[in-house]
Design an enzyme around this catalytic site. Structure first.
Site: not given
Length: 604
Positions: A539-541
Site C-alpha cells: 500500500f505504500h509505494p
C-alpha cells in the site's frame, strides 16, 4: 492490468484441460480451485487469487451475503465531530490558458500539503488532479462503485514479480488518503538520520515542527482502547501474552468511534483525508483545484519548467458528486458534466510541483524523458510489502467492523524492519484471502464475524521499478530472499499472537500452508520460504524519484528541485529515499511542506 485479468480468467477456464472449468460440476470446480491454490506453481496460485479477488468483490456486495454474515459497514463520530463543508472544485477549463505562480500536479498527501503552504504564502496556486471529486455525499458502501471511482486501474494496479503483488492506490481528489485507513505514524528517527548521513538530506532529522503542525491540523490522536473494537483487543491480548511491545495507533480521524468504510471512502468524511483537510485550507487561501485534468507534459523553455499541458481525463464510469464550478467571473469553467470529454488546456506557471505519487510522477517524467540525467527515475521502487494474516476465533463475536479499522500496533520487531498492525479488512476486501473453495470457503465467509486480522508490514530492502513502454506503465518488483525471510518471521509472530489470544485457526498466506492450527506456527520458523511462496499485498509505494545531494544517484536535490530542470520540484512519496518502517502519510506531508516552503521563499 485489465488485459492481464482477462488472460488469467481465460487460463482458469482452460486449466482443467482437456475439459473447461465452466463445464465442471460445482463440487469438481471447488476441488480444482483447491488443488490450484495449494499448487507449487506460482502461476496457478496467482490465477486463483485473482479469480477469488474478482468474484469475492461481486459476491460479498450481495444483500443476502451481507445479511448472512451480519456485515454492516458503518462509521460513527463522537460528540462535536461534524462533517466539513464540501470542497470547492472546478471542472477542467476547455481550451484555456491558466496563469499562476505554481502548478501542483496531484492532490494527495504531498500535493495537498504543498498547495496549502504555497497558497498561504500568498502565491497563486492551481492544483491539477487526474481523478474526479467524490465525498461522503456519494461514497456509499458498494465496493464496485468505489473501485471504479476512487482507485487507479479500478483497483487492479499490481507489481509484476515473484510473487506478483497488488498495489492499490487512489485516483481522485485527495488521492490515496481518501481510501487509506488514516493511520498517521511518524517515521523512526534512525530512518531520518540515514537520509541525512547517506543521502545528504541535512534537514531530514529536523522535521519535528512539520510533524507537530500536521498532527495538529489533522486531529491526530491515538485510538481510544475503549472504542477500538474487538479486533484491537485481540491483537493487544495476543501481543501481551507473548511479551511483544504494543500500543494504540495514532490516526487522523478526530473523534471517530467506529469506522468500517475506509477503503470505500469515509462515510462521514470524518477521516482527515486531503479533500476535507488540506485542500479546503488551500482553497481558503486562494488556491484553485481542478479535477478531471490529466497532465500530459511539463512545459520546458530554455531548460526551465514553465508550466504543464493538460488533457481532460475522460469518462470514469461513475461519478457520484457533481463538480462545482466556482471559478471567478474572469475565469469561467465550461460547465461540463463530470467525466465528460473536454478539450485540453495549458497552465503557465513560475514553478511546477509534481505530486502525482510514486507511480504517477515517474510515469510523467519517463514519458517525456525529463529530469533523468541520473538514470534513476522510476528506479528504487519500495512498496513496504504486507501480508494479511487472518484468524478465526470460533464461537467469539469479533465483528471487526464494529470498531476502528486500523487500530493497534505491535512494534516489538522494528529492529527486523517489521511493524504489525491490527487492521480489519471490510468483507469485500478481505474474504478472498481466506483459503478454500466451494462449501468450505462459503462457510468461512459466513463466519467472517469471527475473524481477527493482523497485517504484517516490512520496511523493504527489495526494490522495484516503474517503466513506460509504448505508452503503457509497467511495474515490476523483485522480493529478495532476505525480505521473504523477514516477512515469514512476521507471519509466524502474527500467528503466535492470534493463538495466544484464543484463535482456533490461522491463514498464513504461504503456499502449501492454507490453515494453521495452534502450535503449527512453529513450522514457519523451521521452513525456508521462497519469495514466490508468499501471497502479499502492498500500500505504500515510494522512492521512484528519490531525493539526494548527488545528481548521479538521485533525481531531485534536498530542496526538492530536479537536478536537471530548474523550476521543476517533486513533493510526494517518490522522493523518499528509503522505506520508512511506518505508514507514510505523515512523512509525505512533512517533506512536501518542507519542499513547498523552499519554493515559496524562492518565488517571493
Amino acid at each position: 492490468m485489465r488485459l492481464l485479468a482477462r488472460a488469467a480468467l481465460a487460463a482458469l477456464e482452460l486449466s482443467p484441460f482437456p475439459r473447461r472449468f465452466s463445464r465442471l460440476a460445482p463440487e469438481a470446480r471447488a476441488r480444482h480451485i483447491e488443488r490450484m491454490e495449494s499448487s507449487r506453481s506460482l502461476q496457478r496460485r496467482s490465477i486463483v487469487l485473482l479469480a477469488k479477488t474478482l468474484t469475492c468483490v461481486a459476491y460479498t456486495r450481495e444483500e443476502g451475503v451481507r445479511a448472512a454474515v451480519g456485515w454492516e459497514p458503518r462509521c460513527e463520530a463522537g460528540p462535536g465531530d461534524s462533517p466539513p463543508p464540501p470542497l470547492r472544485v472546478e471542472a477542467a477549463p476547455a481550451g484555456e490558458v491558466v496563469r499562476c505562480d505554481v502548478a501542483v500536479v496531484g492532490s494527495g498527501a504531498g500535493g495537498a500539503a504543498a498547495a496549502r503552504v504555497l497558497a498561504e504564502a500568498g502565491l497563486e496556486v492551481v492544483v491539477l488532479e487526474e481523478g474526479e471529486h467524490h465525498d461522503a455525499r456519494g461514497f456509499g458502501t458498494d465496493p464496485v462503485h468505489a473501485l471504479r471511482t476512487l482507485y487507479r486501474d479500478g483497483g487492479l494496479t499490481a507489481c509484476d514479480g515473484r510473487p506478483p503483488i497488488p498495489l492499490p492506490v487512489g485516483r481522485c481528489v485527495g488521492g490515496t488518503t481518501v481510501i487509506n485507513s488514516g493511520t498517521a505514524v511518524r517515521p523512526p528517527g534512525d530512518v531520518l538520520a540515514r537520509w541525512r548521513d547517506e543521502h545528504g538530506i541535512g534537514w531530514a532529522p529536523d522535521l519535528e515542527g512539520e510533524f507537530e503542525a500536521v498532527e495538529s491540523d489533522l486531529a491526530v490522536a491515538p485510538v481510544d482502547p475503549a472504542t477500538a473494537g474487538r479486533n484491537a483487543a485481540l491483537c493487544r491480548a495476543g501481543a501481551e501474552a507473548i511479551g511483544a511491545a504494543n500500543r494504540p495507533l495514532p490516526r487522523a480521524a478526530g473523534g471517530v468511534t467506529c469506522c468500517g468504510t475506509c477503503p470505500m471512502g469515509c462515510a462521514l468524511d470524518a477521516k482527515r483525508a486531503m479533500h476535507v483537510s488540506e485542500l479546503p485550507r488551500a482553497v481558503a487561501a486562494g488556491a484553485r483545484v481542478i479535477a478531471g485534468a490529466r497532465v500530459r507534459e511539463v512545459l520546458v523553455r530554455g531548460g526551465r519548467a514553465v508550466g504543464v499541458a493538460c488533457a481532460a481525463s475522460g469518462p470514469t464510469g461513475v461519478t457520484s458528486v457533481p463538480i462545482e464550478d466556482v471559478s471567478d467571473p474572469g475565469r469561467p469553467g465550461d460547465g461540463s458534466a463530470p467525466g465528460s470529454r473536454r478539450a485540453g488546456f495549458t497552465v503557465e506557471a513560475r514553478a511546477v510541483v509534481l505530486a502525482a505519487g510514486a507511480l504517477g510522477t515517474p510515469e510523467l517524467l519517463l514519458g517525456q524523458g525529463l529530469a533523468n540525467g541520473s538514470g534513476r527515475v522510476g528506479r528504487h521502487l519500495r512498496i513496504q510489502p504486507a501480508c494479511w494474516v487472518g484468524a478465526r476465533y470460533a464461537g467469539q463475536e469479533v465483528r471487526g467492523w464494529d470498531g476502528i479499522m486500523q487500530s493497534w500496533g505491535v512494534h516489538e520487531w522494528l529492529d527486523r524492519r517489521l511493524f504489525l498492525e491490527a487492521t480489519f479488512s471490510p468483507l469485500p476486501f478481505g474474504a478472498h484471502w481466506m483459503p478454500g473453495a466451494g462449501a468450505r470457503f462459503a462457510e468461512r465467509v459466513e463466519r467472517y464475524g469471527e475473524m481477527g486480522i493482523v497485517g504484517v508490514h516490512l520496511a523493504d530492502r527489495s526494490e522495484g521499478r516503474v517503466r513506460v513502454r509504448g505508452g503503457r506503465t509497467v511495474l515490476s518488483y523483485g522480493l529478495t530472499r532476505e525480505d521473504a525471510a523477514q516477512l515469514t518471521f512476521g507471519i509466524a509472530r502474527a500467528a503466535q499472537m492470534h493463538f495466544a489470544a484464543g484463535a482456533t485457526e490461522v491463514y498464513p498466506q504461504v503456499a502449501g500452508m492454507g490453515v494453521l492450527r495452534p502450535g503449527e506456527e512453529r513450522a514457519l520458523d523451521e521452513r525456508s520460504v521462497r519469495p514466490a511462496e508468499l501471497r502479499l499485498e502492498a500500500f505504500h509505494p515510494m522512492g521512484t524519484a528519490r531525493m539526494g545531494a548527488s545528481d548521479a544517484s538521485s533525481v531531485v536535490a534536498p530542496s526538492g528541485e530536479a537536478h536537471d530542470v530548474p523550476g521543476l520540484f517533486v513533493a510526494d512519496a517518490s522522493v523518499l529515499p528509503t522505506a520508512l518502517g511506518a505508514n507514510p502519510m505523515l512523512t509525505i506531508m512533512a517533506v512536501a511542506r518542507r519542499v513547498a516552503r523552499g519554493v515559496a521563499e524562492r518565488l517571493a
